[in-house]
Design a protein around this motif. Structure first.
Motif, PDB file in Angstrom:
ATOM      1  N   PHE A   1       0.819  -1.208   0.000  1.00 39.32           N
ATOM      2  CA  PHE A   1       0.000   0.000   0.000  1.00 39.32           C
ATOM      3  C   PHE A   1       0.858   1.265   0.000  1.00 39.32           C
TER       4      PHE A   1
ATOM      5  N   ASP B   1      -4.966  -6.578   5.161  1.00 40.71           N
ATOM      6  CA  ASP B   1      -5.209  -5.424   4.292  1.00 40.71           C
ATOM      7  C   ASP B   1      -5.924  -4.298   5.025  1.00 40.71           C
ATOM      8  N   LYS B   2      -6.904  -4.650   5.848  1.00 45.39           N
ATOM      9  CA  LYS B   2      -7.642  -3.611   6.574  1.00 45.39           C
ATOM     10  C   LYS B   2      -6.725  -2.832   7.498  1.00 45.39           C
TER      11      LYS B   2
ATOM     12  N   GLN C   1      -4.096  -0.704   5.416  1.00 45.17           N
ATOM     13  CA  GLN C   1      -4.682   0.502   4.838  1.00 45.17           C
ATOM     14  C   GLN C   1      -4.824   1.602   5.879  1.00 45.17           C
ATOM     15  N   LYS C   2      -5.225   1.228   7.092  1.00 51.84           N
ATOM     16  CA  LYS C   2      -5.335   2.212   8.174  1.00 51.84           C
ATOM     17  C   LYS C   2      -3.976   2.809   8.514  1.00 51.84           C
TER      18      LYS C   2
ATOM     19  N   SER D   1      -2.773   5.150   5.603  1.00 47.51           N
ATOM     20  CA  SER D   1      -3.556   6.390   5.547  1.00 47.51           C
ATOM     21  C   SER D   1      -3.164   7.358   6.659  1.00 47.51           C
TER      22      SER D   1
END
Length: 260
Positions: A26, A212-213, A216-217, A220
Motif C-alpha cells: 500500500f 489489508d484492513k 490501509q489504516k 492512511s
C-alpha cells in the motif's frame, strides 16, 4: 492517492510477509520508496519483485534480524535516511508464565522491544534534523488488556506503548510524529508460532482482522499526527472499559479470555 507519501522513504521491519508485506504494498501504491527489512533474503526478494512489477516503485531489501541489536546500526547506515519507520517485526508465544521458557521470554523482548527501540534510535537523528518524520510502532490490544497465556507477549506490548508515549512527548517540539497501532488478532502467520495447536485461532476466527484492513489504516495515517490506531473498535472498547473496571471485565470475560 496520499500525496504526503510521494517520494518519501519508508523502512518497514518484518516486511517479508503478513502485515508488514501489506503495508509495503500500500505504501508503494502511494508513490513511496520502500525498504523491506526482515531475516529472509529470499522472501524479501519475492516481495520486492511483486512491488516493482505491480507498481514500478523504488524498492530495496535489507536483511536484518532486529533481535541482534549490534547489527541494526550497520543496517541503517546501509539503508540511509528514512522519512517513515514502521516497527512491525514481532512475535508471540501463548503459554502460561510457569510454562514459558526463559529463552522464549528473552527472545520476545529482544525482538518486540529492544529491536524496536534500537531501530527507532537509528532513524530519529535524520528525522529530527529535517524536522519531519514518523515513527509507527505496531503494538497490540494485548498492550492494553492482558489475558491468560499471553502474559509475556502482553508485557512486551505494554513496553512498546510505554516507550511510544514517552517518545511522543519528547518529540513534541519537533516535526516527528509517533503513532502506535493496536490491532486485535490478524489473519497472518503470527499464530503458527503463538498458537501452535490452533485452538485459539479456530475459536476466534470470525473475529480476526484482515492484514489489508490494518495496513490501509496504517498507510492512511502516515505523515499525520495520529496518536493511535485501534482495531477492531469493539475490542478497543473492552480495553477502555478494562481501564475503568478491571475486576468486572476479568470476571465477565473469563470464558473468552481462556480460549487460548
Amino acid at each position: 492517492m496520499n500525496k504526503r507519501l510521494k517520494g518519501k522513504t519508508i523502512l518497514i521491519t518484518g516486511a517479508s510477509g503478513g502485515l508488514g508485506e501489506r503495508i509495503a504494498y500500500f505504501s508503494a501504491a502511494e508513490g513511496a520508496e520502500v525498504i523491506l527489512a526482515a531475516r529472509s533474503d529470499s522472501r524479501l526478494k519475492t516481495v520486492q519483485k511483486k512491488i516493482t512489477s505491480e507498481f514500478g516503485a523504488a524498492c530495496r531489501t535489507l536483511v536484518l534480524d532486529v533481535s541482534r541489536t549490534e547489527e541494526i546500526e550497520a543496517a541503517f547506515k546501509t539503508a540511509g535516511p528514512v522519512d517513515i519507520l514502521v516497527n512491525n517485526a514481532g512475535f508471540g508465544i501463548f503459554e502460561t508464565a510457569i510454562e514459558a521458557s526463559l529463552e522464549d521470554m528473552k527472545s520476545m523482548f529482544e525482538v518486540n522491544v529492544f529491536g524496536l527501540i534500537a531501530c527507532t534510535k537509528m532513524a530519529l537523528p535524520h528525522m529530527i534534523a529535517q524536522n519531519s518524520g514518523h515513527i509507527i510502532n505496531i503494538a497490540s490490544q494485548a498492550g492494553k488488556i492482558s489475558t491468560p497465556k499471553s502474559g509475556l507477549y502482553a508485557a512486551t506490548k505494554h513496553a512498546v506503548l510505554g516507550f511510544s508515549n514517552s517518545l511522543r512527548m519528547e518529540l513534541a517540539d519537533t516535526g516527528v510524529n509517533v503513532t502506535t497501532v493496536n490491532p486485535g488478532p490478524i489473519k497472518t502467520d503470527f499464530f503458527k508460532t503463538a498458537d501452535q495447536n490452533g485452538d485459539y485461532e479456530e475459536s476466534i476466527g470470525k473475529w480476526m482482522l484482515t492484514p489489508d484492513k490494518v495496513a490501509q489504516k496504517v498507510v492512511s495515517a502516515m505523515m499525520t499526527n495520529k496518536r493511535e490506531i485501534n482495531l477492531p473498535s469493539w475490542m478497543n472498547g473492552v480495553s477502555k472499559l478494562y481501564q475503568l473496571f478491571p475486576s468486572i471485565v476479568e470476571k465477565v470475560g473469563r470464558g473468552a479470555f481462556y480460549k487460548k
